[in-house]
Design a protein around this motif. Structure first.
Motif, mmCIF file in Angstrom:
data_model
loop_
_atom_site.group_PDB
_atom_site.id
_atom_site.type_symbol
_atom_site.label_atom_id
_atom_site.label_comp_id
_atom_site.label_asym_id
_atom_site.label_seq_id
_atom_site.Cartn_x
_atom_site.Cartn_y
_atom_site.Cartn_z
ATOM 1 N N THR A 80 32.353 41.513 50.914
ATOM 2 C CA THR A 80 33.098 41.905 49.672
ATOM 3 C C THR A 80 34.586 42.333 49.829
ATOM 4 O O THR A 80 35.006 42.521 50.959
ATOM 5 N N PHE A 81 35.407 41.845 48.883
ATOM 6 C CA PHE A 81 36.819 42.204 49.003
ATOM 7 C C PHE A 81 37.166 42.467 47.456
ATOM 8 O O PHE A 81 36.757 42.075 46.545
ATOM 9 N N VAL A 82 38.157 43.432 47.580
ATOM 10 C CA VAL A 82 38.934 43.772 46.402
ATOM 11 C C VAL A 82 40.298 43.031 46.240
ATOM 12 O O VAL A 82 40.949 43.155 46.873
ATOM 13 N N TYR A 83 40.524 42.557 45.045
ATOM 14 C CA TYR A 83 41.653 41.378 45.116
ATOM 15 C C TYR A 83 42.647 41.894 43.753
ATOM 16 O O TYR A 83 41.812 41.985 42.562
ATOM 17 N N ARG A 84 43.909 42.058 43.961
ATOM 18 C CA ARG A 84 44.647 42.527 42.631
ATOM 19 C C ARG A 84 45.573 41.219 42.498
ATOM 20 O O ARG A 84 46.175 40.567 43.302
ATOM 21 N N VAL A 85 45.437 40.649 41.189
ATOM 22 C CA VAL A 85 46.099 39.434 40.838
ATOM 23 C C VAL A 85 47.672 39.813 40.803
ATOM 24 O O VAL A 85 47.825 40.693 40.270
ATOM 25 N N PRO A 86 48.437 38.739 41.559
ATOM 26 C CA PRO A 86 49.865 39.364 41.658
ATOM 27 C C PRO A 86 50.426 39.153 40.152
ATOM 28 O O PRO A 86 49.982 38.560 39.505
#
Length: 359
Positions: free
Chosen positions: A353-359
């Motif tokens: 799993t990974f956490v991603y923050r939309v630019p």
């Protein structure tokens, strides 16, 4: 400013051939003992749909193969990103079975599918390193994690990550589980970007359990005793796999969210691998419970494609992401600043799993 890994373009390939549940009505379903299942096909299919939520799936046309699907998705991702493909530093192609001809079910893995994709993309740059990643259904997510390592280390500025699978050609036609499998491909371009605030991939986590779990998914001959040859098909212990997913995925997702330093309330979308709708619902509800929430409505946070696309393995999560980005998932959208969780579970057994923050 720190360097982060951000997705700047995505693409997908969804095959044209639609196979509906009623197309399995004339199949002869055999159990692992080689005995005909003592239920009508109508009963079998009705129960199957009730559990998985799969109504139809997509199969690849005979003239195409896994590498072709990967190329189509990659080409679209490159066009969306508006980049010169010669500037790509790595091509990571996640799959599990290589190319499989429609009339020859033996895996073709030489040259690597990443090499085939690079060839079809006409990339001449020898510093663009192309390699394959067989990691079960979590392969594409792991490819993104590897891309992040390359970018954070300074070894790469752009990475193409492809996930493609042709499960319809490795499914035992006499196995009920054959109704789960589907074909497809998804791809993204991941790019290095400097920022004074966290963006892109914030953190990730992977685990592999092999001591007693390694063979929950394996290759074996047909259940049908009189099958024409000893072709190997994908087989799974559905009950054990279900239990494993429920016991590992929620905790890993929660651990990664906590590692990111954010709250469950900050998560806008959970993009999860889909092989069984009931299993995914149980997983997300357990995640909610870990954070002290009870019986939350998951429809707005966990978009689902399984009812129409089935389980296309490594392609599920990138296809889902691309569909949302392109506005093809009614009721779902992604905006700048949103936190997303990408998660998958599958053969190995592997979970990531990974956490991603939309630019």
């Amino acid at each position: 400013m720190a360097v982060y890994s951000v997705i700047i373009g995505s693409g997908k390939y969804i095959p044209d051939v639609v196979i509906k549940n009623e197309d399995f009505l004339k199949k002869s379903f055999i159990n692992e003992k080689g005995e005909k299942i003592p239920k009508t096909n109508e009963e079998i299919i009705r129960k199957f749909q009730e559990i998985t939520d799969i109504q139809e799936r997509r199969y690849l046309k005979p003239e195409y193969n896994t590498s072709d699907m990967g190329y189509f998705a990659a080409k679209e991702a490159i066009e969306t990103a508006k980049i010169d493909p010669e500037t790509i530093d790595y091509i990571i192609f996640a799959h599990n079975f290589g190319d499989i001809l429609h009339n020859n079910q033996k895996s073709d893995l030489v040259p690597a599918l990443a090499s085939r994709a690079k060839h079809m993309l006409k990339i001449q740059n020898p510093d663009c390193v192309a390699y394959d990643l067989p990691f079960g259904c979590p392969g594409w997510v792991q490819g993104i994690i590897q891309a992040d390592y390359y970018i954070k280390s300074g070894d790469a500025k752009r990475v193409l990550v492809i996930g493609a699978e042709n499960l319809s050609r490795i499914a035992d036609p006499h196995d009920i589980d054959s109704m789960i499998y589907s074909d497809g491909a998804g791809a993204v371009i991941v790019e290095a970007r400097e920022s004074d605030k966290p963006i892109g991939i914030i953190c990730h986590k992977t685990r592999s359990d092999t001591y007693s779990e390694a063979h929950f998914l394996k290759m074996d001959i047909s259940y049908y005793p009189e099958y024409e040859d000893n072709t190997l098909f994908m087989k799974m212990n559905g009950r054990k796999l279900y239990e494993y997913a429920l016991n590992t995925v929620p905790g890993l997702v929660a651990e990664t969210i906590k590692k990111a330093g954010i709250s469950i309330h900050d998560i806008k979308k959970v993009l999860i691998h889909q092989a069984n709708a009931k299993m995914d619902e149980a997983i997300i509800q357990r995640v909610f419970k870990i954070f002290g929430l009870e019986a939350m409505d998951s429809k707005s946070i966990m978009p689902m494609t399984i009812s129409k696309l089935g389980n296309n393995s490594v392609a599920t999560v990138p296809i889902l992401y691309d569909m949302i980005i392109r506005g093809e998932m009614p009721g779902h959208s992604i905006h700048s600043g949103d936190y997303l969780v990408f998660a998958s579970v599958g053969a190995g057994m592997n979970v990531n799993t990974f956490v991603y923050r939309v630019p």
